[in-house]
Design a protein around this motif. Structure first.
Motif, PDB file in Angstrom:
ATOM      1  N   GLU A  18       0.828  -1.199   0.000  1.00 55.24           N
ATOM      2  CA  GLU A  18       0.000   0.000   0.000  1.00 55.24           C
ATOM      3  C   GLU A  18       0.863   1.250   0.000  1.00 55.24           C
ATOM      4  OE1 GLU A  18      -3.437  -0.516   2.634  1.00 55.24           O
ATOM      5  OE2 GLU A  18      -2.844   1.365   3.556  1.00 55.24           O
ATOM      6  N   GLU A  19       0.365   2.270  -0.630  1.00 55.40           N
ATOM      7  CA  GLU A  19       1.029   3.578  -0.621  1.00 55.40           C
ATOM      8  C   GLU A  19       1.112   4.105   0.814  1.00 55.40           C
ATOM      9  OE1 GLU A  19      -0.642   7.981  -2.063  1.00 55.40           O
ATOM     10  OE2 GLU A  19      -1.820   6.167  -2.310  1.00 55.40           O
ATOM     11  N   LEU A  79       0.903   6.787   3.636  1.00 54.24           N
ATOM     12  CA  LEU A  79       0.204   8.058   3.828  1.00 54.24           C
ATOM     13  C   LEU A  79       0.875   8.812   4.967  1.00 54.24           C
ATOM     14  CD1 LEU A  79      -3.537   6.872   3.739  1.00 54.24           C
ATOM     15  CD2 LEU A  79      -2.170   7.793   1.853  1.00 54.24           C
ATOM     16  N   GLU A  95      -2.831  10.935  12.552  1.00 53.23           N
ATOM     17  CA  GLU A  95      -3.882   9.921  12.621  1.00 53.23           C
ATOM     18  C   GLU A  95      -5.027  10.379  13.502  1.00 53.23           C
ATOM     19  OE1 GLU A  95      -2.920   5.669  12.710  1.00 53.23           O
ATOM     20  OE2 GLU A  95      -0.827   6.277  12.754  1.00 53.23           O
ATOM     21  N   GLU A 115      -7.744   2.417   7.651  1.00 51.35           N
ATOM     22  CA  GLU A 115      -8.401   1.126   7.870  1.00 51.35           C
ATOM     23  C   GLU A 115      -9.820   1.346   8.336  1.00 51.35           C
ATOM     24  OE1 GLU A 115      -7.368  -1.186  11.283  1.00 51.35           O
ATOM     25  OE2 GLU A 115      -7.065   0.564  12.546  1.00 51.35           O
TER      26      GLU A 115
HETATM   27  P1  AMP Z   1      -3.956  -0.716  10.414  1.00 49.94           P
HETATM   28  O1  AMP Z   1      -4.076  -1.977  11.228  1.00 49.94           O
HETATM   29  O2  AMP Z   1      -4.293  -0.912   8.975  1.00 49.94           O
HETATM   30  O3  AMP Z   1      -4.634   0.450  11.055  1.00 49.94           O
HETATM   31  O4  AMP Z   1      -2.429  -0.284  10.507  1.00 49.94           O
HETATM   32  C1  AMP Z   1      -1.792  -0.092  11.751  1.00 49.94           C
HETATM   33  C2  AMP Z   1      -1.024   1.194  11.736  1.00 49.94           C
HETATM   34  O5  AMP Z   1      -0.061   1.210  10.671  1.00 49.94           O
HETATM   35  C3  AMP Z   1      -1.884   2.426  11.480  1.00 49.94           C
HETATM   36  O6  AMP Z   1      -2.494   2.915  12.617  1.00 49.94           O
HETATM   37  C4  AMP Z   1      -0.855   3.393  10.925  1.00 49.94           C
HETATM   38  O7  AMP Z   1      -0.110   3.955  11.989  1.00 49.94           O
HETATM   39  C5  AMP Z   1       0.036   2.500  10.134  1.00 49.94           C
HETATM   40  N1  AMP Z   1      -0.406   2.481   8.723  1.00 49.94           N
HETATM   41  C6  AMP Z   1      -1.248   1.614   8.152  1.00 49.94           C
HETATM   42  N2  AMP Z   1      -1.442   1.904   6.851  1.00 49.94           N
HETATM   43  C7  AMP Z   1      -0.680   2.981   6.586  1.00 49.94           C
HETATM   44  C8  AMP Z   1      -0.432   3.753   5.405  1.00 49.94           C
HETATM   45  N3  AMP Z   1      -0.991   3.454   4.232  1.00 49.94           N
HETATM   46  N4  AMP Z   1       0.396   4.800   5.510  1.00 49.94           N
HETATM   47  C9  AMP Z   1       0.997   5.107   6.682  1.00 49.94           C
HETATM   48  N5  AMP Z   1       0.828   4.409   7.819  1.00 49.94           N
HETATM   49  C10 AMP Z   1      -0.019   3.355   7.788  1.00 49.94           C
END
Ligand code: AMP
Ligand code: GLY
Length: 437
Positions: free
Chosen positions: A189-190, A192, A196, A287
């Motif tokens: 994934e790109e 970001l 947050e 997410e």
């Molecule tokens: P998730 O379980 O998908 O929320 O990912 C856990 C953590 O990883 C998130 O709270 C972000 O801190 C980081 N994260 C997930 N996806 C990204 C993204 N595309 N870009 C930057 N940080 C991300």
């Protein structure tokens, strides 16, 4: 909407404790039961033996005790179809069906839905072949974001600037099957950039109401160092989510998601948790989760006024009344007390003293996550033991109150972050956080 008389909360963590605590403070509070709950929850609420592992037992217990609303905490129970089982037995349940829970149980399902519905999110590709995934890393720039598609208990995401680490994570998922079938597909994934925020929407399939926006802290150590955790603390409301951003989240993210889910024949009832990245181009979805955030719930529900039970029962029945709740003034800060070795090497055997005394203080709540009663205090019985939550007039005062309370705790083998809410509360008189070694 009539308020329910008896509510069952399914789960056992700090999130469930906060929900039980808040529901017991409704204007006409229902009796609150928990299943299976925890020793800490058991001090104030009746526990049912039934756990999430056996839905048939849970359904029977609800019928026997004339439960008129079930609120499901953990995502695994929802992804396993607990809401479907309860609904089939005629029991009102706040939480999505197994099909609608795919918004969390498959990150690729969520990505495809967002793409179709034009919802702002990071560009992503999906792979089940390790060689193809490794080759694709070249098409994305560092830092790399790699995610197991399925539920991996919060451990299925790796964000890294090291190409070798990115490749190793891909190999661990697709080759070694570290997460079993949940890691049989990975998303690349790109990345970001930005700040947050977490926005939770209470949804009835078509209508929704947003709860106060929150910020959580996922990294284990101060200044966002260390590994990812289940959450080290949180605060609400976060000023980063301005009224303009909130209305964009409602109009460009939550509303189109509900439309797309209904169109697929899987209307979404329950909490749509939007994990957001706020950057130059506005809010983008990092997410979706399909349940209350943890520890966001611990700071959000103390700020909600009105009848939370009526809101949730209305949503469960497809008749949501947004006016059932309001937002109170003030702010809340949660500091999470964790095992000294969490998340890498939980030592187990830590002890926290003074928690029960804190609960009697004005503006302080203690929500147990994984504790066990021990002589003179509580034993640390899991990675995250408990959350100390303070409510006050503003974030600075809530932060000061939370850390002052934590400073009155004793024991050994636990620690906490000392910088929860430090950013937005800057300038306030701040008592330094502490950790007991
Ligand atoms: P998730 O379980 O998908 O929320 O990912 C856990 C953590 O990883 C998130 O709270 C972000 O801190 C980081 N994260 C997930 N996806 C990204 C993204 N595309 N870009 C930057 N940080 C991300
Ligand atoms: N605090 C993040 C989550 O509940 O997933």
């Amino acid at each position: 909407m009539r308020a329910p008389r008896r509510i069952l909360i399914v789960g056992s963590g700090g999130r469930e404790h906060a929900l039980a605590w808040r529901l017991a403070r409704d204007p006409e509070p229902a009796e609150v039961l928990v299943a299976p709950g925890s020793e800490g929850l058991g001090l104030r609420f009746r526990r049912l033996e039934a756990g999430v592992a056996d839905p048939a037992v849970l359904v029977r217990a609800c019928c026997e005790r004339e439960v008129d609303l079930v609120v499901v905490g953990p995502e695994a129970a929802l992804a396993g179809g607990l809401a479907d089982d309860l609904e089939a037995a005629g029991i009102a349940v706040f939480g999505p069906s197994r099909s609608a829970a795919r918004l969390e149980s498959s990150k690729w399902f969520a990505k495809e839905l967002m793409r179709e519905a034009g919802i702002p999110t990071a560009r992503a590709e999906v792979f089940d072949d390790p060689a193809a995934a490794r080759a694709a890393l070249a098409r994305f720039e560092a830092p790399w974001v790699i995610k197991a598609d399925g539920l991996a208990g919060g451990k299925g995401v790796r964000v890294t600037a090291e190409r070798t680490e990115a490749e190793a994570f891909v190999a661990a998922c697709l080759g070694d099957r570290r997460f079993g079938p949940a890691g049989g597909r990975v998303l690349i994934e790109e990345f970001l950039d930005g700040e947050e925020a977490s926005v939770m929407a209470v949804c009835d399939g078509r209508r929704f109401v947003l709860l106060p926006p929150a910020r959580d802290y996922k990294r284990a150590l101060d200044a966002d160092r260390g590994g990812n955790t289940g959450g080290m603390g949180a605060y609400a409301p976060t000023p980063a989510v301005t009224p303009a951003i909130e209305s964009a989240v409602a109009g460009r993210i939550v509303a189109p998601t509900l439309v797309a889910m209904e169109r697929r024949g899987t209307p979404f009832r329950g909490i749509l948790y939007c994990g957001l990245m706020l950057g130059g181009s506005g809010a983008r979805v990092v997410e979706f989760n399909v349940r209350f955030g943890d520890p966001e719930t611990e700071v959000v529900v103390p700020l909600v006024t009105g009848s939370l039970a009526s809101l949730l029962l209305g949503a469960a029945r497809g008749e949501l009344d947004p006016a059932a709740i309001g937002r109170g003034p003030g702010a809340a800060v949660a500091v999470t007390l964790v095992d000294a070795g969490y998340p890498d090497a939980p030592a187990q055997g830590g002890r926290i003293t003074g928690l029960d005394a804190l609960e009697r203080e004005d503006g302080i709540m203690v929500f147990h996550a994984a504790t066990a009663a021990a002589e003179g205090g509580w034993r640390v019985a899991g990675g995250r033991a408990a959350h100390v939550v303070a409510v006050a007039a503003d974030l600075g005062a809530a932060r000061a109150r939370a850390y002052a309370a934590v400073g009155r705790l004793g024991g050994a083998g636990w620690r906490c972050r000392s910088d929860i809410a430090a950013g937005p509360a800057a300038g306030a008189a701040i008592a330094a956080g502490r950790g007991a070694a």
